[in-house]
Design a protein around this motif. Sequence first.
Motif, PDB file in Angstrom:
ATOM      1  N   SER A   1       0.892  -1.168  -0.120  1.00  0.00           N
ATOM      2  CA  SER A   1       0.015   0.010   0.009  1.00  0.00           C
ATOM      3  C   SER A   1       0.985   1.250   0.093  1.00  0.00           C
ATOM      4  CB  SER A   1      -0.862  -0.001   1.336  1.00  0.00           C
ATOM      5  OG  SER A   1      -1.469   0.895   1.355  1.00  0.00           O
ATOM      6  N   PRO A   2       0.864   2.025  -1.059  1.00  0.00           N
ATOM      7  CA  PRO A   2       1.715   3.326  -1.030  1.00  0.00           C
ATOM      8  C   PRO A   2       1.270   4.234   0.012  1.00  0.00           C
ATOM      9  CG  PRO A   2      -0.122   3.330  -2.832  1.00  0.00           C
ATOM     10  CD  PRO A   2      -0.245   2.068  -2.333  1.00  0.00           C
ATOM     11  N   PRO A   3       2.489   4.836   0.708  1.00  0.00           N
ATOM     12  CA  PRO A   3       2.215   5.970   1.628  1.00  0.00           C
ATOM     13  C   PRO A   3       1.635   7.160   1.225  1.00  0.00           C
ATOM     14  CG  PRO A   3       4.535   5.500   1.249  1.00  0.00           C
ATOM     15  CD  PRO A   3       3.820   4.593   0.566  1.00  0.00           C
ATOM     16  N   PRO A   4       1.103   7.871   1.930  1.00  0.00           N
ATOM     17  CA  PRO A   4       0.472   9.193   1.124  1.00  0.00           C
ATOM     18  C   PRO A   4       1.266   9.790   0.318  1.00  0.00           C
ATOM     19  CG  PRO A   4      -0.341   8.849   3.652  1.00  0.00           C
ATOM     20  CD  PRO A   4       0.761   7.823   3.406  1.00  0.00           C
ATOM     21  N   ILE A   5       2.491  10.046   0.773  1.00  0.00           N
ATOM     22  CA  ILE A   5       3.253  10.802  -0.037  1.00  0.00           C
ATOM     23  C   ILE A   5       3.791  10.375  -1.402  1.00  0.00           C
ATOM     24  CG2 ILE A   5       5.752   9.977   0.846  1.00  0.00           C
ATOM     25  CD1 ILE A   5       6.636  12.837   0.938  1.00  0.00           C
ATOM     26  N   LEU A   6       3.633   8.928  -1.334  1.00  0.00           N
ATOM     27  CA  LEU A   6       3.789   8.685  -2.588  1.00  0.00           C
ATOM     28  C   LEU A   6       2.618   8.535  -3.553  1.00  0.00           C
ATOM     29  CD1 LEU A   6       5.201   6.906  -4.978  1.00  0.00           C
ATOM     30  CD2 LEU A   6       4.861   4.615  -3.371  1.00  0.00           C
ATOM     31  N   GLN A   7       1.548   8.504  -2.932  1.00  0.00           N
ATOM     32  CA  GLN A   7       0.374   8.451  -3.527  1.00  0.00           C
ATOM     33  C   GLN A   7      -0.092   9.744  -4.124  1.00  0.00           C
ATOM     34  OE1 GLN A   7      -1.958   5.632  -4.178  1.00  0.00           O
ATOM     35  NE2 GLN A   7      -3.020   7.333  -5.659  1.00  0.00           N
ATOM     36  N   ALA A   8       0.370  10.936  -3.380  1.00  0.00           N
ATOM     37  CA  ALA A   8       0.210  12.036  -3.946  1.00  0.00           C
ATOM     38  C   ALA A   8       1.045  12.325  -5.315  1.00  0.00           C
ATOM     39  CB  ALA A   8       0.383  13.235  -2.704  1.00  0.00           C
ATOM     40  N   PHE A   9       2.303  11.925  -4.950  1.00  0.00           N
ATOM     41  CA  PHE A   9       3.224  12.149  -6.119  1.00  0.00           C
ATOM     42  C   PHE A   9       2.498  11.421  -7.478  1.00  0.00           C
ATOM     43  CE2 PHE A   9       7.191  11.734  -8.656  1.00  0.00           C
ATOM     44  CZ  PHE A   9       7.552  12.966  -8.775  1.00  0.00           C
ATOM     45  N   LEU A  10       2.141  10.278  -7.371  1.00  0.00           N
ATOM     46  CA  LEU A  10       1.625   9.533  -8.406  1.00  0.00           C
ATOM     47  C   LEU A  10       0.407  10.104  -8.886  1.00  0.00           C
ATOM     48  CD1 LEU A  10       1.902   5.958  -7.110  1.00  0.00           C
ATOM     49  CD2 LEU A  10       3.335   6.986  -9.097  1.00  0.00           C
ATOM     50  N   GLU A  11      -0.408  10.628  -8.308  1.00  0.00           N
ATOM     51  CA  GLU A  11      -1.354  11.482  -8.752  1.00  0.00           C
ATOM     52  C   GLU A  11      -1.297  12.471  -9.458  1.00  0.00           C
ATOM     53  OE1 GLU A  11      -3.851  12.346  -5.181  1.00  0.00           O
ATOM     54  OE2 GLU A  11      -4.379  10.150  -4.989  1.00  0.00           O
ATOM     55  N   ASP A  12      -0.091  13.474  -9.186  1.00  0.00           N
ATOM     56  CA  ASP A  12       0.301  14.504  -9.766  1.00  0.00           C
ATOM     57  C   ASP A  12       1.055  14.017 -11.221  1.00  0.00           C
ATOM     58  OD1 ASP A  12      -0.663  16.437  -8.034  1.00  0.00           O
ATOM     59  OD2 ASP A  12       1.157  16.554  -7.038  1.00  0.00           O
ATOM     60  N   LEU A  13       1.656  12.940 -10.864  1.00  0.00           N
ATOM     61  CA  LEU A  13       2.290  12.484 -12.395  1.00  0.00           C
ATOM     62  C   LEU A  13       1.314  12.156 -13.256  1.00  0.00           C
ATOM     63  CD1 LEU A  13       4.999  11.451 -13.576  1.00  0.00           C
ATOM     64  CD2 LEU A  13       4.589   9.255 -12.599  1.00  0.00           C
ATOM     65  N   ASN A  14       0.191  11.455 -12.948  1.00  0.00           N
ATOM     66  CA  ASN A  14      -0.826  11.246 -13.743  1.00  0.00           C
ATOM     67  C   ASN A  14      -1.341  12.453 -14.377  1.00  0.00           C
ATOM     68  OD1 ASN A  14      -2.995   9.745 -15.075  1.00  0.00           O
ATOM     69  ND2 ASN A  14      -4.312   9.911 -13.333  1.00  0.00           N
ATOM     70  N   ALA A  15      -1.743  13.403 -13.374  1.00  0.00           N
ATOM     71  CA  ALA A  15      -2.223  14.622 -14.018  1.00  0.00           C
ATOM     72  C   ALA A  15      -1.223  15.381 -15.168  1.00  0.00           C
ATOM     73  CB  ALA A  15      -2.449  15.569 -12.698  1.00  0.00           C
ATOM     74  N   CYS A  16      -0.005  15.132 -14.923  1.00  0.00           N
ATOM     75  CA  CYS A  16       0.735  15.960 -15.892  1.00  0.00           C
ATOM     76  C   CYS A  16       1.014  15.258 -17.093  1.00  0.00           C
ATOM     77  CB  CYS A  16       2.202  16.163 -15.041  1.00  0.00           C
ATOM     78  SG  CYS A  16       2.045  17.488 -13.795  1.00  0.00           S
ATOM     79  N   MET A  17       0.666  13.867 -17.270  1.00  0.00           N
ATOM     80  CA  MET A  17       0.825  13.100 -18.563  1.00  0.00           C
ATOM     81  C   MET A  17       0.385  13.873 -19.588  1.00  0.00           C
ATOM     82  SD  MET A  17       3.205  10.991 -18.030  1.00  0.00           S
ATOM     83  CE  MET A  17       2.852   9.942 -19.558  1.00  0.00           C
TER      84      MET A  17
END
Length: 304
Positions: A282-298
């Motif tokens: 389960s990704p920690p919150p800090i990783l989850q937030a970065f992955l969400e921003d990565l998705n948004a910037c694709m």
Amino acid sequence: MIQLHDIDLKLLRVFTTIVKCGGFSAAQAALNAGQSTISEQMTHLETRLGVKLCQRGRSGFRLTEQGAAIHEATLRLLSAVESFCMDADVLKQHISGKLNLGIIDSTLTDPSSPLPRTTQRFVSRGHDAHLHIYIGAPAELEERVLDGRLHLAVGHFPLHVPGLSYLSLYDEALGLYCGRRHPLYASKAANGRLLEEVRACHIVVRGYMQQYDLEQLGITKAAATVENIEAAAILIISGAYVGFLPVHFAEPWVKSGEMRRLGASTLDLTSPFDVITRRGVSPPPILQAFLEDLNACMHPLGLA
């Protein structure tokens, strides 16, 4: 009953690293410490716990019965500590902590990379986060994500490793290049004739893509192998070798006349870039937030 302190947790982490590496000598690189320091730390831990954890010497490294039991208990303890830290982050209702990010080398100038935009978006949200960036070869990045030293990594990973999740990000364009002192720099040959001339040259290949690079040129043996793009550029600029480079990376030298791109379009390659994370965790919150921003910037297709 033993009372645990911060130093005890540190020593227990040293202990688990030694066990994972298979001994004191093998653990030196992972712990960034000399063998004498590691031995001193283990002696201190054994004194604190009041048991002999391992046998070490000419016969090799071996856990004692008590050591094996302590190792299993330590893994449970460290897992519980990590879970507590993640839960505490959630309860604070904002993202905080350290994000360990791995990146393959020489991607800064690639306009297709979403990492600069992602980082700007992530930081602008006001997270109480400390970013640690590690540059490494693909196999090294995979190893560090797998053992938890990195939360995620972005790069070209030719072979998928069990235990990791791979999500496609973008494709990096590569071309075949020679330096201005190389005989092919002034060649007028094209297509099949050019490929014949290339095959007669000294070829430098990326170690993690050696077979792929050679197959594109129809040859079976390289004259030089490198583990990063800058090393390949050094050999190509020397005028002694021909090899593949990312188009965005080579562009300044092409403009200055130090390199020439050979057989544009006919000898071009692409390297698919992925983001990798540890599977089943389960990704920690800090990783989850970065992955969400990565998705948004694709790009519009984004991540699956």
